[in-house]
Design an enzyme around this catalytic site. Structure first.
Site, mmCIF file in Angstrom:
data_model
loop_
_atom_site.group_PDB
_atom_site.id
_atom_site.type_symbol
_atom_site.label_atom_id
_atom_site.label_comp_id
_atom_site.label_asym_id
_atom_site.label_seq_id
_atom_site.Cartn_x
_atom_site.Cartn_y
_atom_site.Cartn_z
ATOM 1 N N ARG A 41 0.857 -1.192 0.000
ATOM 2 C CA ARG A 41 0.000 0.000 0.000
ATOM 3 C C ARG A 41 0.890 1.238 0.000
ATOM 4 N NH1 ARG A 41 1.861 1.728 3.931
ATOM 5 N NH2 ARG A 41 0.757 3.682 3.631
ATOM 6 N N ALA A 43 0.784 5.193 -2.138
ATOM 7 C CA ALA A 43 0.651 5.514 -3.566
ATOM 8 C C ALA A 43 1.866 5.122 -4.426
ATOM 9 C CB ALA A 43 0.310 7.002 -3.714
ATOM 10 N N ARG A 82 -7.277 -0.357 -6.916
ATOM 11 C CA ARG A 82 -7.582 0.768 -6.019
ATOM 12 C C ARG A 82 -7.735 2.031 -6.870
ATOM 13 N NH1 ARG A 82 -4.279 1.229 -0.650
ATOM 14 N NH2 ARG A 82 -6.250 2.157 -0.004
ATOM 15 N N ASP A 230 -2.091 10.955 -2.239
ATOM 16 C CA ASP A 230 -2.425 9.889 -3.203
ATOM 17 C C ASP A 230 -2.719 10.459 -4.585
ATOM 18 O OD1 ASP A 230 -2.985 8.544 -0.492
ATOM 19 O OD2 ASP A 230 -2.913 6.940 -1.965
ATOM 20 N N ASN A 240 -5.645 12.401 0.271
ATOM 21 C CA ASN A 240 -4.759 11.574 1.090
ATOM 22 C C ASN A 240 -5.616 10.798 2.096
ATOM 23 O OD1 ASN A 240 -2.044 10.726 1.796
ATOM 24 N ND2 ASN A 240 -2.313 11.854 3.704
ATOM 25 N N LYS A 241 -4.963 9.985 2.882
ATOM 26 C CA LYS A 241 -5.643 9.103 3.843
ATOM 27 C C LYS A 241 -6.723 9.838 4.641
ATOM 28 C CE LYS A 241 -5.350 5.638 4.307
ATOM 29 N NZ LYS A 241 -6.371 4.782 3.615
HETATM 30 O O1 MRU Z 1 -4.676 3.300 2.028
HETATM 31 P P1 MRU Z 1 -3.195 3.498 2.010
HETATM 32 O O2 MRU Z 1 -2.507 2.983 3.221
HETATM 33 O O3 MRU Z 1 -2.585 3.016 0.711
HETATM 34 O O4 MRU Z 1 -3.054 5.085 2.026
HETATM 35 C C1 MRU Z 1 -1.771 5.639 1.959
HETATM 36 C C2 MRU Z 1 -1.734 7.102 2.119
HETATM 37 O O5 MRU Z 1 -2.744 7.755 2.239
HETATM 38 C C3 MRU Z 1 -0.395 7.752 2.024
HETATM 39 O O6 MRU Z 1 -0.367 8.939 2.774
HETATM 40 C C4 MRU Z 1 -0.084 8.098 0.552
HETATM 41 O O7 MRU Z 1 -0.312 7.009 -0.271
HETATM 42 C C5 MRU Z 1 1.311 8.560 0.379
HETATM 43 S S1 MRU Z 1 2.491 7.273 0.601
HETATM 44 C C6 MRU Z 1 3.991 7.968 0.312
#
Ligand code: MRU
Length: 335
Positions: A41, A43, A82, A230, A240-241
């Site tokens: 997981r 991005a 995703r 993301d 983002n998350k």
């Molecule tokens: O659902 P995830 O764990 O893939 O979400 C990840 C995030 O939101 C990260 O902050 C983002 O992908 C950046 S990773 C460098």
């Protein structure tokens, strides 16, 4: 994540930190499942994984019969994993270009060209992270208490990290800092993964429940927030998350700098603003259960949006390998 003996090897992030299990994937379906189920997981990491997934798909082709259709179906399967992180689609688009360029040169040459491109995507990602981390480290001051969300370290990228890469770089420059790690419900990427990475680096940190962020800001215990991304729209809005938007609103209220760190492969120039970003909705079970244990009453409904959109006006700067864009709308120069 490594390519070894014709397989993709990656740490199963669902099992961390209690177990370091290496998955050895031998076909594109395995990679697609690993992305969807979040064994891999983050991005940039899912971009690299999808590129290697395409390599595996092409490697497993026996002959060139129906090559276009077969390649399209491999790509389709990986694209459906995703929806939010643009790095996935960006990496797949690069692999498709290689396919178009080499598809008439015979299967072996095509397979070699695809593998070389996947290696390049990974290597360029690593270099971008290191550059953006050096850029971002300039913004970190001695004694800072930095709040971060989710996991943006080596696990989530080609190997170094974005927001967490900046924290690492600042620490390696000798700046005495402390990290506040938001646990990141529902899947606890902060508690499980960021804390694990920081512990390995020897960087001081404390885990907080997501809900503690506002109170700690109010008490003056947070000097900066740094998160990853993301997808970044052309106007500087950021996906983002889930929980990132709430942190940005709180940081704005408390006049705390709020930084987003991402490689330029996270910019989606086709979207004029964040409203066009597709937000992944995941299983309600991720909310009602923790690590498989049901905590909600039987039959309880739950909503589980995995990402949110932070409007650009809440973002102090976007940090990339090509410089620091302040205010966030300045990212439009790259889009
Ligand atoms: O659902 P995830 O764990 O893939 O979400 C990840 C995030 O939101 C990260 O902050 C983002 O992908 C950046 S990773 C460098």
């Amino acid at each position: 994540m490594n390519w070894a003996d014709g397989r993709v090897e990656l740490v199963d992030q669902r099992q961390l930190p209690n177990r370091v299990k290496i998955l050895k994937l031998k076909d594109h379906k395995g990679v697609a499942a690993a992305i969807k189920e979040m064994a891999v997981r983050g991005a940039p990491a899912i971009g690299v994984a999808s590129a290697y997934g395409i390599v595996l798909g092409a490697k497993n082709l026996k002959d060139e019969k129906h090559l276009d259709e077969k390649f399209a179906s491999i790509v389709e399967e990986l694209s459906r994993t995703r929806p939010t992180a643009v790095n996935l689609f960006w990496a797949i688009a690069r692999m498709k270009e290689i396919f178009e360029k080499h598809r008439h040169e015979g299967l072996r040459k095509l397979q070699q060209a695809l593998l070389a491109e996947a290696h390049r995507i990974k290597q360029e990602g690593l270099e971008a992270d290191k550059r953006l981390s050096r850029n971002g480290a300039k913004l970190i001051k001695e004694g800072d208490a930095i709040l971060t969300h989710c996991n943006t370290g080596a696990l989530a990228t080609a190997e170094y990290g974005t927001a967490l890469g900046i924290i690492k770089a600042a620490w390696q420059q000798g700046k005495r800092i402390k990290v506040l790690v938001a646990e990141t419900r529902p899947l606890l990427q902060g508690l499980r993964l960021t804390a694990w990475e920081l512990a390995q680096e020897g960087i001081p940190f404390e885990i907080i429940v997501d809900n503690a962020a506002g109170s700690l800001m109010q008490r003056g215990e947070v000097s900066r927030v740094i998160v990853g991304a993301d997808r970044i729209a052309a106007n500087g809005d950021v996906a983002n998350k889930i929980g990132t938007y709430s942190l940005a609103v709180l940081a704005h209220h408390h006049k705390i700098p709020f930084y987003v760190a991402a490689p330029t492969s996270t910019i989606d120039p086709s979207l004029k603003d964040g409203s066009g970003i597709s937000i992944e909705e995941r299983e309600p079970k991720e909310v009602t259960h923790i690590q498989g244990i049901k905590l909600a009453p039987r039959g309880a409904k739950a909503r589980n949006p995995a990402f949110d959109i932070t409007p650009r006006f809440l973002i102090t700067a976007i940090i990339t390998e090509r410089g620091i864009f302040r205010p966030a709308r300045a990212i439009g120069k790259l889009a």
